[in-house]
Design an enzyme around this catalytic site. Structure first.
Site: not given
Length: 407
Positions: A302, A313, A327
């Protein structure tokens, strides 16, 4: 039978509270209608699990005589969505959830979830009865107090695991490569400690490297605690942020912490039921530019995946460890009449590269498994790898924290 809610289940929350109108005493029919309308308006899947949602609207009209009747009807309706994260909370359960956000809860201190139809431990909270008993992320719970968990829901399992402080719950645990084992755990009142600077197994951290363990994003104080450590560590040459077995919590915490560590760039994008995409970007309020290594494992979920995905990223950190939980859904907390509540999945999220990690997880840049023999030997091979990487990135000599070649 009425289901119960566990405050430590996995939730990525968009806000502390969304109140539906004024709080008032509602009839059972009005309470049911409130929930039906919220799902009809907000639930992220416009097909409502490939069903006609209108069929539920008047299904129990004039049949609900008590609030308990309404609770059962609501939970039956929500079960048709096949989404364990969209859940109704009666007043007691809703109060308990808010207590966990404020930083405390009662129980054994473990997050549970359903994976492939099996009841599993996502992560034990740091310094909780569950952790002290030896429970680990990915443990499967076969029985609770002698009763099988086959086909059990998270809510029913929570009802069986929770109880009064000082009482005992017995769990039969299945763990890879070891015989099944019973654990007797004494329930307690647990303070949720979001941040710690103490490494597992008292692993030696070289001078010049700052270790930060973030065990939960649930507490509203988590982001502030991280910022305090970053601001009070001007001499640190690099940081290790340990998100292992961190099951998530408030979306705001994940965004604020990402913002502290990024100098611009996308943090996360969310997509709602109408395919409307909202992108959150860093505001260039970076607290530190020092190198970062992030540790994750299969219990990182999460909000942990939002933070690690944003740093990965944007090439801001090196991710070390094991594939995370996966999740990628966002819940909103809604307050209902009579102090009840409902958590509704309203969005799915994407990492800055546009990756949907739901049921997939974040892949580390450097994969390091933590095996049973490592735990038995108290050898944190993942943390040691993180230290090795930071030494290379910061030119630390690994002995006293000085820069290599500098006297």
């Amino acid at each position: 039978m009425k289901k119960k809610f566990i405050t430590s289940s996995l939730i990525l929350m968009t806000a502390l509270l969304t109140t539906i109108g004024n709080v008032y005493s509602a009839t059972p029919d009005e309470l049911y209608e409130n929930v039906w309308s919220l799902i009809n308006k907000k639930y992220y899947d416009p097909t409502d699990n490939s069903q006609d949602w209108d069929r539920w609207r008047y299904k129990y009209e004039h049949k609900l005589k008590t609030k308990e009747d309404a609770y059962v009807a609501i939970e039956t309706m929500l079960a048709s969505l096949d989404d364990p994260y969209t859940r109704f909370l009666d007043p007691k359960e809703f109060s308990e959830e808010n207590q966990s956000i404020k930083g405390s809860l009662k129980g054994i201190g473990t997050q549970i979830g359903i994976r492939d139809g099996k009841l599993v431990i996502i992560a034990p909270l740091e310094d909780s009865p569950a952790e002290r008993a030896g429970l680990l992320a990915d443990d499967e719970i076969l029985e609770i107090n002698g009763e099988s968990t086959k086909g059990i829901s998270i809510d029913v399992a929570a009802d069986k695991i929770r109880g009064e402080k000082g009482t005992t719950v017995k769990l039969l645990i299945k763990r890879k490569d070891v015989p099944n084992k019973w654990y007797s755990i004494v329930r307690d009142e647990i303070e949720i400690k979001s941040v710690s600077e103490k490494p597992p197994f008292e692993t030696a951290i070289p001078d010049g490297i700052k270790y930060i363990r973030l065990s939960s994003f649930i507490s509203k104080n988590a982001a502030g605690e991280i910022e305090t450590i970053l601001n009070s560590s001007p001499d640190a040459k690099g940081f290790i942020i340990d998100l292992r077995s961190n099951p998530g919590g408030l979306l705001t915490n994940a965004i604020y912490i990402s913002d502290m560590l990024l100098n611009g760039g996308v943090i996360v994008s969310t997509v709602d039921r109408d395919s409307y995409k909202t992108t959150t970007r860093a505001r260039r309020h970076q607290v530190t530019e020092k190198p970062i290594v992030v540790l994750i494992n299969k219990g990182s979920a999460s909000a942990s995946e939002i933070l690690s995905g944003a740093l990965k990223d944007n090439h801001r950190a090196t991710i070390v460890g094991e594939q995370s939980f996966g999740k990628g859904l966002v819940q909103e907390i809604n307050k209902l009449p009579d102090d009840a509540g409902i958590n509704i999945t309203i969005q799915r999220y994407l990492t800055p590269s546009g990756t949907d990690i739901h049921k997939k997880g974040i892949t580390p840049d450097v994969v390091v498994e933590f095996k049973k023999e490592n735990a038995d030997a108290k050898d944190d091979v993942q943390l040691k790898k993180a230290i090795e990487i930071l030494k290379e990135q910061t030119c630390l000599d690994g002995k006293n924290g000085s820069l290599a070649g500098v006297n």
